[in-house]
Write an enzyme that holds these catalytic residues in place. Structure first.
Site, PDB file in Angstrom:
ATOM      1  N   LYS A 121       0.849  -1.186   0.000  1.00 24.75           N
ATOM      2  CA  LYS A 121       0.000   0.000   0.000  1.00 24.75           C
ATOM      3  C   LYS A 121       0.884   1.236   0.000  1.00 24.75           C
ATOM      4  CE  LYS A 121      -3.796   1.862   2.899  1.00 24.75           C
ATOM      5  NZ  LYS A 121      -4.613   1.548   4.087  1.00 24.75           N
ATOM      6  N   SER A 127      -9.250   1.466   3.442  1.00 27.73           N
ATOM      7  CA  SER A 127      -8.506   2.312   2.524  1.00 27.73           C
ATOM      8  C   SER A 127      -7.515   1.521   1.688  1.00 27.73           C
ATOM      9  CB  SER A 127      -7.753   3.391   3.323  1.00 27.73           C
ATOM     10  OG  SER A 127      -6.832   2.799   4.228  1.00 27.73           O
ATOM     11  N   SER A 167      -9.424  -1.035   7.558  1.00 25.64           N
ATOM     12  CA  SER A 167      -8.899  -0.994   6.194  1.00 25.64           C
ATOM     13  C   SER A 167      -8.201  -2.271   5.767  1.00 25.64           C
ATOM     14  CB  SER A 167      -7.923   0.181   6.054  1.00 25.64           C
ATOM     15  OG  SER A 167      -8.579   1.400   6.319  1.00 25.64           O
TER      16      SER A 167
END
Length: 566
Positions: free
Chosen positions: A43, A117, A141
């Site tokens: 990420k 996210s 997330s």
């Protein structure tokens, strides 16, 4: 080495919007190790040297001088880094649409949100582009994208994986999370990624549980549960409860109010100030470069005083004390990973309220210091995935992985969006099997009979129905309440095969079970029909004088049936 794409608008985004940057060749520092042959993505709020870290905000981008601790550990273990993935900006969101690089689509149905996210990380795993991916998890997330994309998401105990080199969202509750298509791969990654790091102010050394949950376990089910009007999700969760029951679980209703109260504090109290504090230098200077509603959420943190924060922290501790009582009655907590699905269009039309809905069963977990794993549960009649999350106290990560793998393999689902079948399950290496004792029962302890609860209350599970070797006689003991038989070993050729059940009991419970057995009964070594031996019920010979020999019935149940119809 890296081609970093910085689109000026959503229209310029990569077609799938899942990657922010990819290496021309996978980055690899070791060719051997426990993760050799596996490809991963990170990420883009996690540092990887050679890649800009953007946190999905081009104006924030910087070039890190070294890998984040977790990335370095994975590379040293033989994994190869493919690149950096898209996210809700500054890891603020649970839906995957809050990025200038575009909305990441759901891997199963692109009309729907991917969850966030860690949206890009989940997408590249679900589609098979990466074998596993790193996300982060502050409020869900690392779980919501897993549940919405038919993959596994491990949200470790706080401090188990170093967050050094991770752009913080709310640093005291941030976790690095792991996405994979199977629990086995995710657990292997966790085994490598974990480790204390003095450079992380929130790292800690945890006492990890190293034995599985009991074979007969209790799982909490929140009451009341809401699914935002989604009847298909509600039905899918009801099916999940029954599947967990079939794996040995007993559902226990728990009061969700303290968990919901803690969850509400994350964005509706001074705790949101930690979101602002994480990137306040950039926010104060460049708030016009932040997408909405992320900008409004971060700026809201400026309005609270230190006293407000202390008050919110005290309220959180109070909810934690109330919630702690539930662990006295359960071994694990079961919740829907997300209560419903939303289309990208729906989310963009109402981004705050619908995002909050997606976190209904995730926001409290880090605040209350729990571990969690999201695993696929079913594909709904409309084709959308439904996932469940198993939650336990800090340090229960391996236990959750073990139960999560058993659950995942019981679903019969395929892997992510690939259509490939699940491979065989692999034992969780960090767990040592709990010591057990096999007990052979012949009478009132048989399943469904009056004393069977003495077994089940101690976590015993039925292994099989069986028979003794043909060297035993069975007698009905007079005057016993409830009625009981006595089993006696006799000379070869003078006995019969007697029906029995073999139960497996935790060794820690065996002593208390034996203490309940009244004379003339006792425990001895029995020989079974296949030649094996196990501990089981026997009777003192003197107590059988004058007792009715019922061996010709072949077992206690058959005798009871005959007596009932006589």
């Amino acid at each position: 080495m890296v081609q970093l794409k910085m689109p000026s608008s959503v229209a310029d985004a990569w077609p799938e919007n899942a990657w922010i940057s990819r290496a021309e060749r996978p980055v690899q520092t070791a060719t051997s190790g426990p993760l050799a042959g596996l490809r991963f993505a990170a990420k883009d709020n996690i540092d990887a040297a050679g890649f800009a870290t953007t946190a999905a905000c081009p104006a924030f981008a910087y070039e890190p001088a070294r890998h984040a601790s977790v990335v370095q550990r994975l590379l040293d273990a033989g994994a190869a880094l493919l690149g950096k993935t898209n996210l809700d900006q500054f890891a603020c969101g649970l839906n995957g649409t809050r990025s200038p690089y575009g909305a990441v689509p759901n891997a199963i149905d692109p009309a729907y949100v991917s969850g966030g996210s860690s949206s890009g990380s989940a997408y590249v795993v679900a589609t098979g582009e990466a074998d596993f991916a790193l996300g982060t998890d502050t409020a869900g997330s690392g779980r919501v994208p897993a549940g919405l994309n038919n993959i596994v998401g491990i949200k470790p105990s706080k401090g188990l994986i170093s967050a050094r080199g991770v752009v913080p969202a709310a640093q005291s509750v941030d976790c690095v999370s792991i996405f994979a298509r199977t629990v086995d791969v995710a657990a292997r990654v966790l085994a490598v990624a974990q480790g204390h790091d003095a450079e992380d102010p929130y790292a800690r050394r945890l006492a990890m549980a190293t034995t599985p949950l009991p074979a007969a376990f209790r799982f909490g089910v929140p009451a009341p549960l809401a699914f935002c009007g989604d009847a298909l999700a509600e039905q899918a969760f009801a099916e999940a409860v029954e599947r967990l029951r079939a794996l040995g679980g007993t559902p226990v209703a728990i009061d969700y109010a303290p968990l919901a109260g803690a969850a509400a504090l994350l964005y509706e109290s001074a705790l949101v100030a930690e979101r602002y504090a994480a990137v306040r230098g950039f926010v104060d200077a460049h708030d016009d470069q932040i997408v909405e509603p992320v900008r409004s959420i971060l700026l809201a943190g400026k309005g609270y005083s230190a006293a407000d924060l202390v008050d919110a922290q005290t309220r959180l501790r109070a909810f934690g004390q109330q919630a702690a009582a539930m662990w006295d009655g359960i071994d694990v907590l079961l919740v829907p990973t997300a209560p419903t699905h939303y289309t990208v269009a729906q989310m963009q039309a109402d981004p705050v309220a619908l995002n909050r809905n997606l976190g209904a069963y995730t926001n409290f977990v880090n605040l209350l210091d729990y571990a969690a794993i999201s695993v696929p549960s079913s594909l709904r009649p409309d084709g959308l995935p439904f996932g469940i999350t198993l939650i336990g106290p800090a340090g229960s990560d391996w236990q959750l992985a073990d139960l999560g793998q058993r659950y995942h393999h019981a679903t019969g689902l395929t892997l992510g969006a690939t259509g490939l079948p699940l491979p065989p399950p692999v034992p969780i290496a960090a767990l040592q099997p709990a010591a057990t004792v096999d007990v052979v029962v012949v009478g009132a302890h048989l399943s469904g009979l009056p004393l069977n609860s003495q077994l089940t209350e101690r976590g015993a599970v039925l292994l099989r129905a069986d028979e003794t070797a043909p060297d035993y006689r069975l007698f009905a003991l007079p005057g016993t309440v409830p009625p009981k038989p006595g089993l006696l070993r006799v000379a070869p050729g003078r006995g019969a095969r007697i029906a029995v059940e073999v139960w497996r009991m935790p060794a820690t419970a065996y002593g208390s079970f034996v203490a309940l057995i009244p004379p003339p009964l006792g425990i001895g070594t029995l020989s079974l029909a296949d030649g094996s031996q196990a501990q089981g019920f026997v009777c003192e010979p003197l107590a059988l004088e004058g007792a009715q020999d019922i061996s010709h019935f072949g077992g206690w149940r058959a005798f009871l049936r005959d007596r009932a119809t006589a």
